[in-house]
Design an enzyme around this catalytic site. Structure first.
Site, PDB file in Angstrom:
ATOM      1  N   GLU A  54       0.829  -1.212   0.000  1.00 10.70           N
ATOM      2  CA  GLU A  54       0.000   0.000   0.000  1.00 10.70           C
ATOM      3  C   GLU A  54       0.859   1.256   0.000  1.00 10.70           C
ATOM      4  OE1 GLU A  54      -1.081   2.303   3.628  1.00 10.70           O
ATOM      5  OE2 GLU A  54      -2.727   0.874   3.558  1.00 10.70           O
ATOM      6  N   ASP A 115      -6.154  -3.559  -2.390  1.00 15.22           N
ATOM      7  CA  ASP A 115      -6.174  -2.095  -2.519  1.00 15.22           C
ATOM      8  C   ASP A 115      -4.871  -1.590  -3.117  1.00 15.22           C
ATOM      9  OD1 ASP A 115      -4.793  -2.768  -0.155  1.00 15.22           O
ATOM     10  OD2 ASP A 115      -5.347  -0.887   0.845  1.00 15.22           O
TER      11      ASP A 115
END
Length: 368
Positions: A54, A115
């Site tokens: 991330e 994500d």
């Protein structure tokens, strides 16, 4: 005369570029605090100072906004070599890299985080478009297709759902744990140019929000149940906090559309539910209760949303923050810093997203 113009034109264009240069000291401070020269993005807020996928994805996005190509390419090379074993066509990037128990620095958890994968695919796709790099465009397509193959499943009466990762989120009884903050609308819209299934994912994500929001609050985690649909989850994971605050940010950064307006109305009661003198650290969409005091990450993530639904409250909170004060000098607050930078860069016009998810940048920042 024509030859003279041809000789002088590059100098003129260079002068224009310099005149249109817009310093971005917060990006320089962030880069110095968190990004090594080799492209490793370090989360210094954790004792073992790991790299999570991330962080690499967010830092690459900010480098793209800054038109900082050396940093972007360094991050891309490091991710490819260390998180994907050199081949994104064969495997998704591992989500956590750091100091192993055996003393070596290497992958600690090979499971990927969807994500981060979505953001990396978006970063590569937009960098390829903006910089004319066909290799990055091809890399984006490889990653986008692998996400669909390994992190997306179809459930009856639910449709396509985005798993947080390939392993550990499918449960008995055709249930799946999902995270509402993992799929920014503009990312899904842009990746839909690669495969139309991303549009179906966007529709499914809207249903996830519709069925999990309560009192204007979003949970960190929810559940998808085959034959039923999306529903709240029991326990503390059903509260909203450091994950959920990104939902407000992603929606506010998205271009205006009917879907965005619907979601903003579902979220609007948030302002009426939280105290007037601070933002809560957690909130519960099942009960309407909230508690704690949210820090800079909460303020930054919610600023663009408050600008839409509560301008006076936005102005009061915005006055507490600016580009220079947004970065901790010791670089110890990665999550708060990165959300602040993403939010304030949009707020000051450094970038915006089109309806189809393309990145539009403001004046090119100066480098230092």
């Amino acid at each position: 005369m024509g030859r003279l113009i041809a000789l002088l034109l590059p100098c003129f264009l260079s002068a224009v570029a310099v005149a249109d240069c817009r310093p971005w000291p917060a990006w320089v401070a962030f880069r110095q605090a968190y990004v090594q020269a080799d492209g490793r993005v370090i989360d210094r807020s954790l004792p073992d100072q790991p790299t999570v996928s991330e962080a690499s994805a967010y830092a690459a996005f900010l480098a793209l906004v800054a038109d900082d190509r050396p940093t972007f390419y360094a991050i891309e090379r490091w991710v490819l070599a260390n998180l994907a074993a050199g081949d994104l066509g064969a495997r998704l990037p591992a989500w956590r890299w750091g100091h192993r128990d055996d003393g070596h620095w290497d992958v600690i958890d090979a499971n990927s985080a969807s994500d981060a994968d979505l953001w990396l695919a978006y970063d590569f796709l937009e960098a390829g478009r903006l910089w004319g790099d066909t290799r990055l465009s091809a890399l984006a397509r490889q990653l986008a297709m692998r996400i669909l193959d390994e992190e997306v499943v179809r459930l009856d009466k639910v449709g396509l759902i985005l798993l947080p990762g390939p392993k550990g989120f499918l449960r008995e009884g055709n249930r799946a744990v999902v995270n509402p903050s993992y799929a920014p609308p503009f990312v899904l819209s842009r990746l839909a140019t690669i495969d139309s299934r991303y549009l179906e994912l966007a529709d499914s994500h809207e249903q996830l929000l519709k069925n999990s929001i309560g009192y204007g609050f979003v949970p960190d985690w929810a559940e998808a149940v085959a034959g039923v649909g999306y529903q709240p989850i029991v326990g503390e994971d059903g509260r909203g906090s450091y994950n959920a605050i990104r939902v407000y940010l992603w929606l506010a950064l998205s271009a205006d559309s009917p879907a965005r307006r619907r979601a903003v109305e579902w979220l609007r009661p948030f302002v009426e539910q939280v105290p007037s003198d601070h933002l809560p650290e957690w909130f519960d969409p099942r009960t309407g209760l909230s508690g704690g005091v949210g820090g800079r990450a909460h303020i930054a993530a919610l600023l663009p949303f408050l600008k839409i639904v509560a301008p006076a409250r936005y102005a009061a909170l915005r006055a507490q923050m600016n580009d220079e004060a947004s970065i901790a000098p010791d670089g110890q607050r990665y999550y708060g810093d990165v959300l602040t930078l993403i939010a304030l860069a949009a707020d000051t016009g450094r970038y915006r997203f089109t309806l189809d998810g393309r990145l539009l940048r403001g004046r090119v920042p100066c480098h230092s």
